[in-house]
Scaffold this active site. Structure first.
Site, short mmCIF file in Angstrom:
data_model
loop_
_atom_site.label_atom_id
_atom_site.label_comp_id
_atom_site.label_asym_id
_atom_site.label_seq_id
_atom_site.Cartn_x
_atom_site.Cartn_y
_atom_site.Cartn_z
N ASP A 276 1.12 11.89 2.63
CA ASP A 276 -0.23 11.34 2.58
C ASP A 276 -0.83 11.28 3.97
OD1 ASP A 276 1.44 9.32 3.49
OD2 ASP A 276 1.18 8.04 1.75
N ASN B 187 4.02 -3.17 -3.66
CA ASN B 187 3.45 -3.16 -5.02
C ASN B 187 3.94 -1.96 -5.83
OD1 ASN B 187 2.10 -1.04 -3.86
ND2 ASN B 187 0.03 -1.85 -4.19
N HIS C 56 3.90 1.25 -4.84
CA HIS C 56 3.24 2.54 -4.62
C HIS C 56 4.21 3.53 -3.97
CE1 HIS C 56 1.50 1.15 -0.48
NE2 HIS C 56 2.49 1.98 -0.23
N GLU D 285 -1.36 4.11 -5.84
CA GLU D 285 -1.37 2.68 -6.09
C GLU D 285 -1.18 2.41 -7.58
OE1 GLU D 285 -1.28 0.71 -3.70
OE2 GLU D 285 -2.59 1.28 -2.03
C1 GLP Z 1 2.68 3.19 3.37
C2 GLP Z 1 2.88 4.70 3.07
C3 GLP Z 1 4.00 4.91 2.09
C4 GLP Z 1 5.18 4.06 2.52
C5 GLP Z 1 4.85 2.61 2.34
C6 GLP Z 1 5.94 1.65 2.81
O1 GLP Z 1 1.48 2.68 2.89
N1 GLP Z 1 1.73 5.39 2.61
O2 GLP Z 1 4.33 6.30 2.06
O3 GLP Z 1 6.31 4.37 1.74
O4 GLP Z 1 3.61 2.27 2.91
O5 GLP Z 1 5.96 1.53 4.20
P1 GLP Z 1 7.13 0.86 5.01
O6 GLP Z 1 8.29 1.80 4.93
O7 GLP Z 1 6.64 0.70 6.40
O8 GLP Z 1 7.42 -0.44 4.34
#
Ligand code: GLP
Length: 260
Positions: free
Chosen positions: A67, A136, A138, A143
């Site tokens: 993304d 959440n 995602h 989402e």
């Molecule tokens: C972000 C990214 C995701 C990621 C998630 C968790 O918003 N778009 O791809 O897996 O949040 O992030 P973290 O690993 O820092 O908890």
């Protein structure tokens, strides 16, 4: 589904890197899907060590981001292209032309999304997708409520995701409101998936994703349907999982005892 429970995030990174290397070993020009966020950092650090030791080769590796934010200035330090260049591509010796990230610079993010989906197809699809998970549930920026049939597209970010990502920006208001994300169907097309989660704040999402109903309210639950899913958890992320229930339909490797 194979679920590995490990003592800490470094052990998660070490085992995930070992198995990613093994998965890509006999593919001539492997395509790796890469996630951003803090969770995969130990995985990339261990892959870097394995490359320095000479076992993990990246000379023909192509990487595709999950993304990207829409609307940050080109070269912004928190754009996912910049984050992946610093944290993945530079240490692993992957040149910019082999790191693919959705390009929001095009005036038309919807067209950029379609173009990105095509780029993945033209590369022959993703051999292995590394995934983190949001609190959440995602994956990528899909989402809750995202269609399981979704492809790469423009996705508005929820306030909870913007709040979670505010730590990377000077002001909470600086967090973009839109992203381009691989869709849930795009992710499910990857030939293998490595889902990584560490920390107690992921425990509820992990329990719902792995042992709850497959429901669009919990986007990561679709992964239960993937034929080649490996999950790497530390004890904190696994703390709310019923491992006995999980073992009725998944292979559970609890490495915590072995590591003591
Ligand atoms: C972000 C990214 C995701 C990621 C998630 C968790 O918003 N778009 O791809 O897996 O949040 O992030 P973290 O690993 O820092 O908890």
């Amino acid at each position: 589904m194979i679920v590995h429970v490990l003592p800490d995030p470094d052990a998660v990174g070490s085992l995930a890197a070992r198995l990613i290397e093994a998965e890509l070993l006999d593919i001539a020009a492997p395509v790796l899907g890469v996630a951003t966020g803090s969770t995969p950092e130990p995985v990339y650090a261990h892959l870097t060590r394995r490359r320095e030791r000479g076992t993990f080769r990246t000379d023909r590796l192509r990487a595709f981001a999950l993304d990207e934010y829409v609307g940050l200035a080109a070269g912004h330090a928190e754009s996912y292209r910049s984050v992946l260049e610093r944290g993945f591509a530079a240490p692993l010796g992957v040149p910019a032309e082999r790191l693919h990230v959705p390009s929001w610079e095009a005036d038309d993010p919807a067209a950029a999304s379609d173009a990105y989906e095509r780029e993945i197809l033209l590369a022959g699809g993703i051999d292995l997708q590394v995934l983190g998970i949001g609190r959440n549930g995602h994956i990528g920026f899909n989402e809750p409520g995202s269609d399981f049939r979704s492809l790469t597209r423009v996705v508005p970010l929820t306030e909870s995701t913007r709040a979670a990502n505010a730590r990377f920006f000077e002001e909470p208001a600086d967090v973009p409101t839109l992203s381009i994300s691989q869709g849930l169907a795009t992710i499910m097309r990857a030939r293998a998936i490595a889902l990584i989660a560490t920390g107690a704040d992921k425990a509820d999402a992990i329990r719902a994703a792995l042992t709850g109903p497959v429901d669009t309210g919990m986007p990561a639950s679709i992964l239960q349907r993937h034929p080649r899913l490996r999950v790497f958890l530390d004890g904190a992320a696994a703390s709310r999982l019923d491992l006995t229930l999980l073992a009725t339909f998944a292979v559970v490797h609890d490495w915590r005892e072995a590591a003591r």
